[in-house]
Design an enzyme around this catalytic site. Sequence first.
Site, PDB file in Angstrom:
ATOM      1  N   ASN A   9     -16.394 -24.198  -2.544  1.00  0.00           N
ATOM      2  CA  ASN A   9     -16.748 -23.065  -1.682  1.00  0.00           C
ATOM      3  C   ASN A   9     -17.456 -22.044  -2.560  1.00  0.00           C
ATOM      4  O   ASN A   9     -16.821 -21.353  -3.343  1.00  0.00           O
ATOM      5  CB  ASN A   9     -15.470 -22.483  -1.059  1.00  0.00           C
ATOM      6  CG  ASN A   9     -15.746 -21.236  -0.237  1.00  0.00           C
ATOM      7  OD1 ASN A   9     -16.899 -20.876  -0.004  1.00  0.00           O
ATOM      8  ND2 ASN A   9     -14.683 -20.579   0.199  1.00  0.00           N
ATOM      9  N   TRP A  10     -18.761 -21.985  -2.399  1.00  0.00           N
ATOM     10  CA  TRP A  10     -19.556 -21.109  -3.282  1.00  0.00           C
ATOM     11  C   TRP A  10     -19.478 -19.644  -2.858  1.00  0.00           C
ATOM     12  O   TRP A  10     -20.009 -18.773  -3.535  1.00  0.00           O
ATOM     13  CB  TRP A  10     -21.010 -21.581  -3.318  1.00  0.00           C
ATOM     14  CG  TRP A  10     -21.196 -22.940  -3.925  1.00  0.00           C
ATOM     15  CD1 TRP A  10     -20.217 -23.795  -4.363  1.00  0.00           C
ATOM     16  CD2 TRP A  10     -22.435 -23.622  -4.164  1.00  0.00           C
ATOM     17  NE1 TRP A  10     -20.774 -24.952  -4.854  1.00  0.00           N
ATOM     18  CE2 TRP A  10     -22.135 -24.874  -4.743  1.00  0.00           C
ATOM     19  CE3 TRP A  10     -23.775 -23.292  -3.924  1.00  0.00           C
ATOM     20  CZ2 TRP A  10     -23.118 -25.793  -5.112  1.00  0.00           C
ATOM     21  CZ3 TRP A  10     -24.763 -24.210  -4.281  1.00  0.00           C
ATOM     22  CH2 TRP A  10     -24.435 -25.438  -4.866  1.00  0.00           C
ATOM     23  N   LYS A  11     -18.871 -19.399  -1.696  1.00  0.00           N
ATOM     24  CA  LYS A  11     -18.735 -18.029  -1.170  1.00  0.00           C
ATOM     25  C   LYS A  11     -20.108 -17.328  -1.174  1.00  0.00           C
ATOM     26  O   LYS A  11     -21.122 -17.998  -0.963  1.00  0.00           O
ATOM     27  CB  LYS A  11     -17.659 -17.273  -1.956  1.00  0.00           C
ATOM     28  CG  LYS A  11     -16.339 -18.067  -1.993  1.00  0.00           C
ATOM     29  CD  LYS A  11     -15.144 -17.291  -2.489  1.00  0.00           C
ATOM     30  CE  LYS A  11     -13.912 -18.178  -2.465  1.00  0.00           C
ATOM     31  NZ  LYS A  11     -12.690 -17.474  -2.834  1.00  0.00           N
ATOM     32  N   HIS A  95     -11.179 -19.102   6.628  1.00  0.00           N
ATOM     33  CA  HIS A  95     -10.880 -18.744   5.238  1.00  0.00           C
ATOM     34  C   HIS A  95     -10.202 -17.377   5.195  1.00  0.00           C
ATOM     35  O   HIS A  95     -10.518 -16.500   5.999  1.00  0.00           O
ATOM     36  CB  HIS A  95     -12.167 -18.730   4.404  1.00  0.00           C
ATOM     37  CG  HIS A  95     -11.896 -18.634   2.939  1.00  0.00           C
ATOM     38  ND1 HIS A  95     -11.607 -17.442   2.320  1.00  0.00           N
ATOM     39  CD2 HIS A  95     -11.828 -19.584   1.976  1.00  0.00           C
ATOM     40  CE1 HIS A  95     -11.379 -17.666   1.030  1.00  0.00           C
ATOM     41  NE2 HIS A  95     -11.513 -18.958   0.798  1.00  0.00           N
ATOM     42  N   GLU A  97     -10.609 -14.894   3.402  1.00  0.00           N
ATOM     43  CA  GLU A  97     -11.526 -13.751   3.274  1.00  0.00           C
ATOM     44  C   GLU A  97     -12.112 -13.377   4.637  1.00  0.00           C
ATOM     45  O   GLU A  97     -12.365 -12.205   4.912  1.00  0.00           O
ATOM     46  CB  GLU A  97     -12.626 -14.078   2.241  1.00  0.00           C
ATOM     47  CG  GLU A  97     -12.038 -14.090   0.822  1.00  0.00           C
ATOM     48  CD  GLU A  97     -12.683 -15.065  -0.135  1.00  0.00           C
ATOM     49  OE1 GLU A  97     -13.785 -15.556   0.141  1.00  0.00           O
ATOM     50  OE2 GLU A  97     -12.053 -15.340  -1.183  1.00  0.00           O
ATOM     51  N   GLU A 167      -4.317 -22.445   1.102  1.00  0.00           N
ATOM     52  CA  GLU A 167      -4.781 -21.530   0.067  1.00  0.00           C
ATOM     53  C   GLU A 167      -3.891 -20.290   0.058  1.00  0.00           C
ATOM     54  O   GLU A 167      -4.116 -19.363   0.859  1.00  0.00           O
ATOM     55  CB  GLU A 167      -6.231 -21.102   0.336  1.00  0.00           C
ATOM     56  CG  GLU A 167      -7.213 -22.246   0.361  1.00  0.00           C
ATOM     57  CD  GLU A 167      -8.630 -21.782   0.028  1.00  0.00           C
ATOM     58  OE1 GLU A 167      -9.205 -22.347  -0.908  1.00  0.00           O
ATOM     59  OE2 GLU A 167      -9.149 -20.853   0.680  1.00  0.00           O
ATOM     60  N   GLY A 173      -8.803 -16.522  -6.602  1.00  0.00           N
ATOM     61  CA  GLY A 173      -9.601 -15.686  -7.487  1.00  0.00           C
ATOM     62  C   GLY A 173      -8.786 -14.837  -8.447  1.00  0.00           C
ATOM     63  O   GLY A 173      -9.304 -13.933  -9.087  1.00  0.00           O
ATOM     64  N   SER A 213      -7.432 -20.802  -7.424  1.00  0.00           N
ATOM     65  CA  SER A 213      -7.494 -20.921  -8.885  1.00  0.00           C
ATOM     66  C   SER A 213      -7.282 -22.347  -9.378  1.00  0.00           C
ATOM     67  O   SER A 213      -6.666 -22.567 -10.418  1.00  0.00           O
ATOM     68  CB  SER A 213      -6.503 -19.955  -9.552  1.00  0.00           C
ATOM     69  OG  SER A 213      -6.830 -18.610  -9.214  1.00  0.00           O
ATOM     70  N   GLY A 234     -13.083 -22.427  -5.555  1.00  0.00           N
ATOM     71  CA  GLY A 234     -13.961 -21.263  -5.526  1.00  0.00           C
ATOM     72  C   GLY A 234     -14.657 -21.101  -6.865  1.00  0.00           C
ATOM     73  O   GLY A 234     -15.661 -21.751  -7.157  1.00  0.00           O
ATOM     74  N   GLY A 235     -14.113 -20.246  -7.703  1.00  0.00           N
ATOM     75  CA  GLY A 235     -14.753 -19.899  -8.980  1.00  0.00           C
ATOM     76  C   GLY A 235     -15.215 -21.090  -9.804  1.00  0.00           C
ATOM     77  O   GLY A 235     -16.358 -21.124 -10.285  1.00  0.00           O
TER      78      GLY A 235
HETATM   79  P1  13P Z   1     -10.742 -19.659  -6.380  1.00  0.00           P
HETATM   80  O1  13P Z   1     -10.819 -21.113  -6.800  1.00  0.00           O
HETATM   81  O2  13P Z   1     -11.822 -18.823  -6.990  1.00  0.00           O
HETATM   82  O3  13P Z   1      -9.367 -19.098  -6.571  1.00  0.00           O
HETATM   83  O4  13P Z   1     -11.031 -19.618  -4.803  1.00  0.00           O
HETATM   84  C1  13P Z   1     -10.338 -20.457  -3.952  1.00  0.00           C
HETATM   85  C2  13P Z   1     -10.927 -20.361  -2.600  1.00  0.00           C
HETATM   86  O5  13P Z   1     -10.829 -19.344  -1.932  1.00  0.00           O
HETATM   87  C3  13P Z   1     -11.677 -21.513  -2.094  1.00  0.00           C
HETATM   88  O6  13P Z   1     -11.955 -21.393  -0.746  1.00  0.00           O
END
Ligand code: 13P
Length: 251
Positions: A9-11, A95, A97, A167, A173, A213, A234-235
Amino acid sequence: MRKKIIAGNWKMNKTVSEAVDLASAIKRELADCSAVDVVLCPPFTAVKAVSDVVSETLITVGAQNMSSEENGAYTGEISHSMLKELFVRYVILGHSERREYYKETDFWINKKVKKALEKNLRPILCVGEKLEDREAGNTEKVVEVQVREGLKDVPADAYTELVIAYEPVWAIGTGKTATSEQAQEVHAFIRGIIKDMVGKEAADAVRIQYGGSMKPDNAAELLAQPDIDGGLIGGAALDAKSFAAIVKAAM
Ligand code: 13P
């Protein structure tokens, strides 16, 4: 046997040219990834370019959101047909967010999940508790509502298509991963809810990813748990070598 699925997920990261570079680097790292389903979820603006980069590979493309509506006066929204024309196969829905910053509710997330399934897009439904929920001992309560409401009226035979991502919000994050035991416990709990909702066959078939993470150094242990069927990254998905290392840990 459930095939593992690793999605990036590149956000809200990567312009089109940056996305092409990242997808090209991932493609080079993962020349043979047939053992795992690999999904890249760039921002909408880069979906077409990433689809083009991975078009002759086994890597597939996902979107990070989708409208529950067909078309019309919905400023700023993106429909299933717009995504499908760009060879999108998966769509992340609900998600944390989007729940937190854009006030998406289970009702609307459920409408999106059903629309995606109706149109042969595979939803990745995200669920997870906040830190205050966990500290108050409410993890199961919160996750159960999100699962039951998000998947309301989804027929048993759709569970081979849809993916659930657990999640924990406090792990996203933050560098704080759930331990493999904590994650496994919630994954098994979610599978139990699905069994109660639609039966054992669907519960055994549905893939449940962990997200929060996940990194190359903790992926193998998380992915070794019996009810963890992949990762939503994510990251670490923004770096080709890290993402590829997580995919390899799932092989
Ligand atoms: P991180 O891997 O940066 O913690 O993000 C997880 C995430 O929200 C994937 O959708």
